[in-house]
Design an enzyme around this catalytic site. Structure first.
Site, PDB file in Angstrom:
ATOM      1  N   HIS A 143     -87.251   2.881  15.379  1.00 52.46           N
ATOM      2  CA  HIS A 143     -87.013   2.316  14.051  1.00 52.46           C
ATOM      3  C   HIS A 143     -86.041   1.151  14.193  1.00 52.46           C
ATOM      4  CE1 HIS A 143     -86.341   1.943   9.766  1.00 52.46           C
ATOM      5  NE2 HIS A 143     -85.042   2.095   9.961  1.00 52.46           N
ATOM      6  N   LYS A 164     -80.948  -4.707   8.008  1.00 47.49           N
ATOM      7  CA  LYS A 164     -81.676  -5.237   9.172  1.00 47.49           C
ATOM      8  C   LYS A 164     -82.747  -6.239   8.743  1.00 47.49           C
ATOM      9  CE  LYS A 164     -82.959  -1.154  10.596  1.00 47.49           C
ATOM     10  NZ  LYS A 164     -82.265  -0.324   9.586  1.00 47.49           N
ATOM     11  N   ASP A 182     -89.295  -2.604  10.937  1.00 44.52           N
ATOM     12  CA  ASP A 182     -89.382  -1.170  10.644  1.00 44.52           C
ATOM     13  C   ASP A 182     -89.776  -0.344  11.868  1.00 44.52           C
ATOM     14  OD1 ASP A 182     -89.095   0.999   8.811  1.00 44.52           O
ATOM     15  OD2 ASP A 182     -91.270   1.201   8.853  1.00 44.52           O
ATOM     16  N   ARG A 248     -62.926  -6.346  20.485  1.00 41.08           N
ATOM     17  CA  ARG A 248     -62.532  -7.697  20.087  1.00 41.08           C
ATOM     18  C   ARG A 248     -62.482  -8.653  21.270  1.00 41.08           C
ATOM     19  NH1 ARG A 248     -57.481  -7.445  16.023  1.00 41.08           N
ATOM     20  NH2 ARG A 248     -58.097  -9.651  15.891  1.00 41.08           N
TER      21      ARG A 248
END
Length: 322
Positions: A143, A164, A182, A248
């Site tokens: 998915h 998404k 999908d 980071r």
């Protein structure tokens, strides 16, 4: 090479390689091939069939036909009858060579399709093996959304509703291409490569909450879509968690495993105000730089005179404490 759990019809092979039908026995749509390799008979033409794989397509080129023409007609007839009585899925004769009469008879008598091509034998074998490797490759369906960004195949994953498909639309408008929305069918086409595509029945369609189903190819044009793309990186989109510490620096690369192949993975937090399309563009370019051996975080730390290895140890300790 082992037999695949999947199969491909002979009609699809004929169409892909533009083969000529010399003799067809049965419906090519129902003749299924499950081996990724081919058989160029050598020992078999001398009646040695101990390792003869009947799942493979048989390829005959200059060497094989020259050998057949060099032996007596009765011996030629006997060995071809013995070979094709084992029911290989098809026989392809290369270089536009004229098949010996005994070859025509043997294929007809044993209901084995006989095909031809003008291609050289080596070119035919290479094209056929490459095609079969893709068609019969191990595969799973995930998915997510698969897009091509600056030549990098990016698989976007995350919970439903995280954004998404909306991010994919923004990327398409910025000149990038959609492969699948999908459901992404992922195939392992080699020991190092994964290729993603969309199931044929939902190809180029995108679901947008509040709007519904749209056809990206018809709205944005042919340049906005692509049928297949390799998977270079996975990006996991998740709702921003203030209690979670996000990377980071990007010193160490994280990986996820798909069908036994390690793929770089990033986790990008989502919250209002973040332009995900631009972030994904930068991630794609940065991933390409890393593949070429450049890491901006490593260069920055080196220019500051910091010990990268000790910083990595501190990060590991912090992760353990959390």
């Amino acid at each position: 090479m082992p037999t695949s759990n999947f199969s491909v019809s002979l009609s699809k092979v004929i169409e892909e390689l533009s083969l000529d039908v010399i003799n067809m026995c049965g419906d090519p749509d129902k003749i299924m091939i499950s081996s990724m390799d081919v058989n160029r008979p050598g020992l078999e033409l001398n009646h040695f069939f101990d390792y003869y794989d009947t799942n493979r397509i048989v390829i005959l080129g200059n060497a094989e036909t020259a050998f057949l023409n060099s032996i007596p007609a009765k011996q030629r007839r006997d060995v071809l009858d013995e070979m094709f009585s084992k029911k290989p899925p098809a026989v392809i004769i290369a270089r536009g060579l004229e098949p010996p009469p005994e070859l025509l008879d043997a294929t007809k008598n044993n209901d084995v399709p006989l095909l031809g091509t003008q291609e050289t034998t080596s070119s035919l074998v290479a094209a056929l093996v490459q095609f079969m490797n893709v068609e019969l490759a191990p595969r799973i369906t995930r998915h997510g959304v698969l897009v091509e960004v600056y030549g990098e195949g990016i698989l976007l994953v995350g919970d439903s509703g995280v954004g998404k498909s909306e991010t994919a639309i923004e990327l398409i408008k910025r000149g990038h291409r959609l492969i699948a929305d999908d459901a992404v069918e992922i195939r392992r086409v080699s020991a190092k490569s994964l290729v993603g595509s969309a199931p044929k029945n939902i190809r180029h369609f995108i679901e947008l909450r509040g709007i519904g189903i749209i056809n990206a190819r018809r709205i944005f044009g042919m340049g906005a879509v692509k049928v297949t793309e390799k998977i270079d990186m996975v990006i996991n989109l998740e709702i921003w968690d203030n209690k979670k510490v996000y990377d980071r620096m990007g010193i160490d690369s994280e990986y996820t495993e798909i069908l036994g192949i390690k793929v770089p993975v990033l986790t990008i937090p989502v919250k209002p105000g973040r332009n995900l399309a631009i972030i994904i563009e930068v991630a794609a370019m940065n991933n390409r730089q890393k593949k070429m051996g450049y890491n901006a975080a490593t260069e920055l730390l080196a220019s500051l005179g910091m010990d990268i290895s000790s910083l990595q140890e501190d990060e590991k300790k912090l992760d353990l404490d959390l």
